[in-house]
Design an enzyme around this catalytic site. Structure first.
Site, mmCIF file in Angstrom:
data_model
loop_
_atom_site.group_PDB
_atom_site.id
_atom_site.type_symbol
_atom_site.label_atom_id
_atom_site.label_comp_id
_atom_site.label_asym_id
_atom_site.label_seq_id
_atom_site.Cartn_x
_atom_site.Cartn_y
_atom_site.Cartn_z
ATOM 1 N N LYS A 157 -7.457 -116.381 18.615
ATOM 2 C CA LYS A 157 -6.060 -116.592 17.733
ATOM 3 C C LYS A 157 -6.460 -117.567 16.665
ATOM 4 C CE LYS A 157 -3.126 -116.050 21.561
ATOM 5 N NZ LYS A 157 -2.215 -116.382 22.466
ATOM 6 N N LYS A 196 -10.494 -127.973 23.662
ATOM 7 C CA LYS A 196 -9.452 -128.158 22.881
ATOM 8 C C LYS A 196 -9.376 -129.612 22.625
ATOM 9 C CE LYS A 196 -6.449 -124.130 23.892
ATOM 10 N NZ LYS A 196 -5.415 -123.981 24.749
ATOM 11 N N LYS A 256 -15.754 -115.422 22.177
ATOM 12 C CA LYS A 256 -14.733 -114.756 22.356
ATOM 13 C C LYS A 256 -13.653 -114.545 20.932
ATOM 14 C CE LYS A 256 -11.220 -117.794 24.261
ATOM 15 N NZ LYS A 256 -10.155 -118.181 25.088
HETATM 16 P P1 TYM Z 1 -3.543 -116.830 25.835
HETATM 17 O O1 TYM Z 1 -2.356 -116.599 25.151
HETATM 18 O O2 TYM Z 1 -4.826 -117.582 25.075
HETATM 19 O O3 TYM Z 1 -4.149 -115.254 25.886
HETATM 20 C C1 TYM Z 1 -3.250 -114.481 26.682
HETATM 21 C C2 TYM Z 1 -4.176 -113.377 27.240
HETATM 22 O O4 TYM Z 1 -4.920 -112.489 26.694
HETATM 23 C C3 TYM Z 1 -6.440 -112.759 27.298
HETATM 24 N N1 TYM Z 1 -7.248 -112.844 26.201
HETATM 25 C C4 TYM Z 1 -8.589 -112.243 26.266
HETATM 26 N N2 TYM Z 1 -9.014 -111.323 26.805
HETATM 27 C C5 TYM Z 1 -10.172 -110.897 26.641
HETATM 28 N N3 TYM Z 1 -10.978 -111.003 25.327
HETATM 29 C C6 TYM Z 1 -10.418 -112.259 24.516
HETATM 30 N N4 TYM Z 1 -10.944 -112.374 23.593
HETATM 31 C C7 TYM Z 1 -9.218 -112.699 24.928
HETATM 32 N N5 TYM Z 1 -8.525 -113.617 24.203
HETATM 33 C C8 TYM Z 1 -7.251 -113.868 25.101
HETATM 34 C C9 TYM Z 1 -6.031 -114.218 28.022
HETATM 35 O O5 TYM Z 1 -7.168 -114.060 29.099
HETATM 36 C C10 TYM Z 1 -4.858 -114.131 28.635
HETATM 37 O O6 TYM Z 1 -4.659 -113.408 29.702
HETATM 38 N N6 TYM Z 1 -3.380 -119.969 29.851
HETATM 39 C C11 TYM Z 1 -2.774 -118.538 29.132
HETATM 40 C C12 TYM Z 1 -1.292 -118.444 29.037
HETATM 41 C C13 TYM Z 1 -0.749 -118.624 30.383
HETATM 42 C C14 TYM Z 1 -0.741 -117.836 31.494
HETATM 43 C C15 TYM Z 1 0.164 -118.474 32.451
HETATM 44 C C16 TYM Z 1 -1.355 -116.751 31.850
HETATM 45 C C17 TYM Z 1 0.220 -119.674 30.757
HETATM 46 N N7 TYM Z 1 0.759 -119.880 31.913
HETATM 47 C C18 TYM Z 1 0.443 -117.901 33.877
HETATM 48 C C19 TYM Z 1 -1.233 -116.346 33.158
HETATM 49 C C20 TYM Z 1 -0.264 -116.718 33.941
HETATM 50 C C21 TYM Z 1 -3.576 -118.468 27.819
HETATM 51 O O7 TYM Z 1 -3.974 -119.359 27.032
HETATM 52 O O8 TYM Z 1 -3.628 -117.245 27.207
#
Ligand code: TYM
Length: 326
Positions: free
Chosen positions: A195, A112, A192
């Site tokens: 978004k 990032k 992957k």
């Molecule tokens: P984020 O918003 O990027 O994604 C949300 C969740 O979706 C999963 N995910 C995927 N799983 C499989 N294949 C993909 N292509 C894919 N894209 C997204 C992510 O692994 C995630 O579980 N850092 C986290 C947000 C966060 C969080 C937390 C998660 C903040 N605090 C505490 C768990 C616990 C994130 O960027 O998710």
């Protein structure tokens, strides 16, 4: 004691199949068995440049799609992270025991920072994530594969805190699904699904219309061979579609390969698209039924309860670190 679950999703773009297969599906399954805290982590989404007007819209939209995916506010606490100030408070405390090198080595930070430029929030991102999880003393965290490194840091910080200030936090376990822990882009099956990918054809949104889904699957990048086979290294595009179809149809990958091995990619892709459309139908219906006012109300109630629960942890944390009032 019922185990506690915490997980979060960033409101940084429309939710797609990766979010559902990697995380949301497990969120939904776990709500019956566990004490669940689910969060739209809006403070995290501010660590890259954003437009406040669009941010306001996407924050509510993210919450609405999560509810439409079957997250039941009567059984879980569902809220905006920014409305529970104990999250950033604990993040500050954890930040004081986090090594700078450890943060600079995080792959997501490097990726990032290369794209959006460095800022303190981006560097501290994983510490706030650890605080999200630990402020609710969660035992289990359902996420996709890409969160592995962040979860390792969370476990590390929990252990370090306990070692220095006395036993406070359980060491949380990461839960990833067997199929769909890393859903790949439809346009570049070696990256992957994300978004923030500039190409909208790279992902299927959970709210996409059936025709849009058909088109995106039809133009999904595969390979120049003819047979439907599962091999993530040699045939990443077809293997990704097989995983997606297996998830939605409930059929094993072997079973799908048996059926579609010789059918040609066109026929296989049509079947994949129909399985996705059928699988997302209940979400689409619930999405249309939910009003913005309902969603806002649910989030307010969730934040109220989450603040109370998080405060219980913070009373004890403040005492442990010497910040309690006399
Ligand atoms: P984020 O918003 O990027 O994604 C949300 C969740 O979706 C999963 N995910 C995927 N799983 C499989 N294949 C993909 N292509 C894919 N894209 C997204 C992510 O692994 C995630 O579980 N850092 C986290 C947000 C966060 C969080 C937390 C998660 C903040 N605090 C505490 C768990 C616990 C994130 O960027 O998710």
């Amino acid at each position: 004691m019922t185990k506690r679950v915490f997980s979060g999703i960033q409101p940084s773009g429309e939710l797609h199949l990766g979010t559902l297969l990697g995380a949301l599906d497990n969120w939904r399954r776990m709500q019956d068995e566990y004490d669940c805290y689910y969060c739209v982590v809006d403070l995290h989404a501010m660590t890259v440049p954003y437009d406040p007007v669009e941010f306001r819209r996407i924050r509510l939209e993210t919450a609405k799609v999560i509810l439409a995916a079957g997250i039941d506010p009567d059984r879980v606490l569902f809220y905006y992270q920014s409305q529970v100030p104990q999250h950033p408070e604990l993040a500050w405390i954890l930040g004081t025991i986090t090594g700078l090198g450890q943060l600079q080595r995080m792959t997501q930070f490097k990726e990032k920072a290369d794209k959006a430029g460095q800022n303190l929030g981006l560097l501290a991102y994983p510490v706030l994530m650890a605080a999200d999880i630990l402020v609710h003393k969660a035992h289990v965290v359902p996420v996709g594969d890409d969160q592995t490194q962040h979860l390792e840091l969370t476990r590390d910080l929990a252990e370090r805190f306990n070692g220095r200030f006395g036993e406070e936090f359980p060491i949380p376990e990461r839960i990833t699904p067997k199929i769909g822990a890393r859903v790949m882009s439809l346009q570049d099956p070696l990256s992957k699904m994300s978004k923030s990918d500039p190409d909208p054809r790279s992902r299927i949104l959970l709210t996409d219309d059936p025709d849009v889904i058909r088109k995106k699957v039809k133009v999904a990048v595969t390979d120049s061979e003819r047979y439907v086979e599962y091999d993530r290294t040699r045939k990443p595009g077809i293997s990704n579609l097989l995983e997606i179809m297996s998830f939605f149809s409930g059929r094993s990958i072997d079973d799908l390969v048996d059926q579609f091995h010789d059918s040609g990619y066109g026929v296989f892709k049509e079947a994949v698209a129909e399985a996705i459309i059928e699988g997302l139908a209940p979400l689409r219906t619930r999405y249309k039924e939910l009003s913005d006012a309902d969603v806002a109300h649910i989030l307010q109630k969730g934040a109220l309860d989450a603040r109370q629960r998080a405060e219980e942890t913070m009373v004890s944390v403040r005492r442990a670190v010497g910040l309690d009032s006399h």
